[in-house]
Design a protein around this motif. Structure first.
Motif, PDB file in Angstrom:
ATOM      1  N   THR A 338     -27.916 -35.359  34.731  1.00  0.00           N
ATOM      2  CA  THR A 338     -29.148 -35.393  33.953  1.00  0.00           C
ATOM      3  C   THR A 338     -29.530 -33.963  33.556  1.00  0.00           C
ATOM      4  O   THR A 338     -29.137 -33.001  34.221  1.00  0.00           O
ATOM      5  CB  THR A 338     -30.306 -35.975  34.774  1.00  0.00           C
ATOM      6  OG1 THR A 338     -30.500 -35.124  35.899  1.00  0.00           O
ATOM      7  CG2 THR A 338     -30.005 -37.373  35.257  1.00  0.00           C
ATOM      8  N   ALA A 339     -30.312 -33.846  32.493  1.00  0.00           N
ATOM      9  CA  ALA A 339     -30.683 -32.514  32.029  1.00  0.00           C
ATOM     10  C   ALA A 339     -31.647 -31.824  32.979  1.00  0.00           C
ATOM     11  O   ALA A 339     -31.712 -30.603  33.039  1.00  0.00           O
ATOM     12  CB  ALA A 339     -31.318 -32.620  30.642  1.00  0.00           C
ATOM     13  N   GLY A 340     -32.407 -32.590  33.744  1.00  0.00           N
ATOM     14  CA  GLY A 340     -33.441 -32.000  34.590  1.00  0.00           C
ATOM     15  C   GLY A 340     -32.882 -31.389  35.868  1.00  0.00           C
ATOM     16  O   GLY A 340     -31.680 -31.254  36.047  1.00  0.00           O
ATOM     17  N   ALA A 341     -33.818 -30.999  36.743  1.00  0.00           N
ATOM     18  CA  ALA A 341     -33.446 -30.335  37.991  1.00  0.00           C
ATOM     19  C   ALA A 341     -34.054 -31.072  39.170  1.00  0.00           C
ATOM     20  O   ALA A 341     -35.003 -31.854  39.007  1.00  0.00           O
ATOM     21  CB  ALA A 341     -33.959 -28.893  37.976  1.00  0.00           C
ATOM     22  N   ALA A 342     -33.502 -30.826  40.351  1.00  0.00           N
ATOM     23  CA  ALA A 342     -34.053 -31.390  41.583  1.00  0.00           C
ATOM     24  C   ALA A 342     -34.073 -30.305  42.653  1.00  0.00           C
ATOM     25  O   ALA A 342     -33.113 -29.533  42.787  1.00  0.00           O
ATOM     26  CB  ALA A 342     -33.219 -32.580  42.048  1.00  0.00           C
ATOM     27  N   VAL A 343     -35.182 -30.251  43.381  1.00  0.00           N
ATOM     28  CA  VAL A 343     -35.336 -29.273  44.473  1.00  0.00           C
ATOM     29  C   VAL A 343     -35.743 -30.052  45.723  1.00  0.00           C
ATOM     30  O   VAL A 343     -36.676 -30.869  45.670  1.00  0.00           O
ATOM     31  CB  VAL A 343     -36.409 -28.219  44.124  1.00  0.00           C
ATOM     32  CG1 VAL A 343     -36.708 -27.324  45.330  1.00  0.00           C
ATOM     33  CG2 VAL A 343     -35.946 -27.362  42.944  1.00  0.00           C
ATOM     34  N   GLY A 344     -35.038 -29.795  46.818  1.00  0.00           N
ATOM     35  CA  GLY A 344     -35.327 -30.500  48.069  1.00  0.00           C
ATOM     36  C   GLY A 344     -35.766 -29.528  49.152  1.00  0.00           C
ATOM     37  O   GLY A 344     -35.118 -28.504  49.364  1.00  0.00           O
ATOM     38  N   ILE A 345     -36.866 -29.854  49.802  1.00  0.00           N
ATOM     39  CA  ILE A 345     -37.381 -29.016  50.887  1.00  0.00           C
ATOM     40  C   ILE A 345     -37.271 -29.815  52.178  1.00  0.00           C
ATOM     41  O   ILE A 345     -37.757 -30.950  52.261  1.00  0.00           O
ATOM     42  CB  ILE A 345     -38.854 -28.642  50.629  1.00  0.00           C
ATOM     43  CG1 ILE A 345     -38.974 -27.845  49.334  1.00  0.00           C
ATOM     44  CG2 ILE A 345     -39.435 -27.870  51.810  1.00  0.00           C
ATOM     45  CD1 ILE A 345     -40.411 -27.590  48.901  1.00  0.00           C
TER      46      ILE A 345
END
Ligand code: AMP
Ligand code: GLY
Length: 444
Positions: A338-345
């Protein structure tokens, strides 16, 4: 490209990575039933996912479960069941399994074996040597030899250590002091310690779906291994992750697959150990190009939690094709994302990684989900009736994933969602995806 969709899937494991796998697979078109063994109360909240109390470490019990549930595919999450021979038992029972057999899993379970395969495959790893119990003198001599070349030293326990058996030493004296503790009491016929040259550069996790011959990479991700902000404190299993990597575009990932994954697959085939499963290359992007730090025979945790939301094609059919040794020739080197981003904490318990405190009530999970975050459970227990509904029961407790049009937005979403969750002594990093390195050069 037509691929069969597995209707019934068994996922083995019960951590945050398995929660993400089960969530992803259960949400795909054509997948009707996902069973997770043993799963967890948190995983069982996922629509379309059932958890059953079967020990994933028992090859016989897993094969019996897969047969009884008539699953079309088994996906193995953690390395330990693979090291215990679960994939071999499933294969013997005629059940398609995505995950390598015990011997091929040695790529992860033995760092010495991994170095041996990489060398034979012409894959670049850090300069290193392995030592057995009783070999203290030669080990110390090797440290002095590396130090004389001006090289820093990394000490690694051979065998599974859940990412925690590594000491990146600050000085030669520290390396000389700690090395003997890796060898004390260990047998003289098995490598116990791997001593490596210390490299520098940003890291990257490039995980490929492999069918023994072909490899197709999932979106690249970056883990934050140290416990505290600014990469301070001890190494952990991973405190957060993000994807994509602006410093590693698809062409660079494809070059990495060609230079690392494909030769390793060829060497494993040559040894009669065809590798089917997730082949995880843990890389350091040094000023002289990427170097392989480690191979894992599974998906990363917490990388999976940010990678899977970004995979833009159905994953279940690919895993089934790979399990059947038949990824189509036209499979791309890098899967569409996908074009978007993901950030996991990652939210960790007080005292992690040495001695995590258990039993604290958790509040705010529902509020984080209501904000649109993905909350993957790793070390929680259900506390029905209690405020918040959950309690801590492990080191890494939850991974909170924010998504957005770019990394900054995804990071903001993850931070806001993580802010809503609380328990006594909760620990998290505040700098996940905050600093992103410049574009790395990776020539094929
Ligand atoms: P490993 O389990 O081998 O991936 O090591 C865990 C972490 O230790 C890596 O993600 C790196 O942050 C660090 N590390 C491992 N090997 C090296 C090395 N040769 N040089 C510098 N850091 C390393
Ligand atoms: N996050 C690193 C690993 O799964 O090994």
């Amino acid at each position: 490209m037509h691929l069969d969709v597995p209707r019934r899937i068994l996922v083995l494991g019960g951590g945050g990575r398995e929660h993400a796998l089960a969530w992803r697979l259960a949400g795909e078109a054509g997948v009707e039933d996902v069973v997770c063994a043993p799963g967890s109360a948190g995983i069982a909240t996922t629509p379309g996912v059932r958890c059953v109390a079967v020990d994933p470490m028992s090859p016989a019990a897993v094969a019996a479960l897969a047969t009884a549930e008539a699953v079309d595919l088994v996906v193995v999450g953690p390395e330990a069941p693979l090291g215990a021979g679960v994939a071999d038992a499933l294969e013997a029972a005629g059940v398609p399994v995505f995950g390598p057999g015990r011997e091929a899993a040695r790529l992860e379970t033995s760092k010495a074996f991994c170095h041996d395969v990489a060398e034979a495959a012409g894959v670049r790893m850090a300069r290193a040597a392995a030592f057995c119990g009783g070999e203290d003198e030669v080990a110390l001599a090797f440290i002095r030899e590396l130090a004389a070349d001006g090289t820093g030293i990394v000490l690694k326990a051979d065998g599974l250590a859940a990412g925690k058996g590594v000491i990146v030493t600050e000085s030669t004296a520290m390396a000389l002091e700690y090395a003997p503790s890796f060898l004390a009491g260990r047998p003289s016929d098995q490598p116990a310690l791997v001593i490596e040259e210390r490299l520098t550069g940003p890291e990257a996790s490039v995980i490929a779906v492999c069918d023994g011959e072909r490899a197709t990479a999932l979106p690249a991700a970056r883990d934050h291994k140290r416990l505290c902000d600014d990469d301070r404190g001890p190494n952990t299993g991973g405190m957060g992750a993000y994807s994509p990597l602006p410093d590693l575009d698809d062409a660079a990932v494809a070059a990495i697959v060609e230079r690392f994954h494909t030769p390793i697959l060829a060497e494993m085939r040559r040894r009669g150990l065809p590798f089917r499963g997730f082949l995880y290359a843990g890389l350091m992007l040094t000023p002289d190009g990427p170097v392989l730090l480690e191979v894992n025979v599974r998906c990363g945790d917490p990388e999976t939690q940010v990678i899977l939301p970004r995979v833009a094609v159905p994953l279940a059919p690919l895993l089934l094709a790979a399990a059947r040794r038949s990824l189509p020739a036209e499979t791309p080197a890098v899967l569409p994302a996908t074009a978007g981003a993901a950030v996991g904490i990652v939210l960790a318990a007080h005292g992690y990684p040495q001695s995590p405190k258990r039993g604290d009530p958790i509040v705010g999970v529902d509020a984080a989900v209501a904000q649109g975050a993905l909350v993957f459970h790793a070390g929680t227990v259900a506390r029905p009736g209690a405020a918040g509904g959950w309690g801590t029961s492990g080191g890494r407790v939850l991974a909170v994933v924010g998504r957005g049009a770019n990394l900054a937005q995804a990071r903001g979403a993850a931070e806001r969602a993580a802010d809503t969750i609380h328990w006594d002594g909760v620990h998290r990093r505040r700098d996940i995806a905050l600093q992103v390195p410049a574009q790395a050069e990776v020539s094929p």
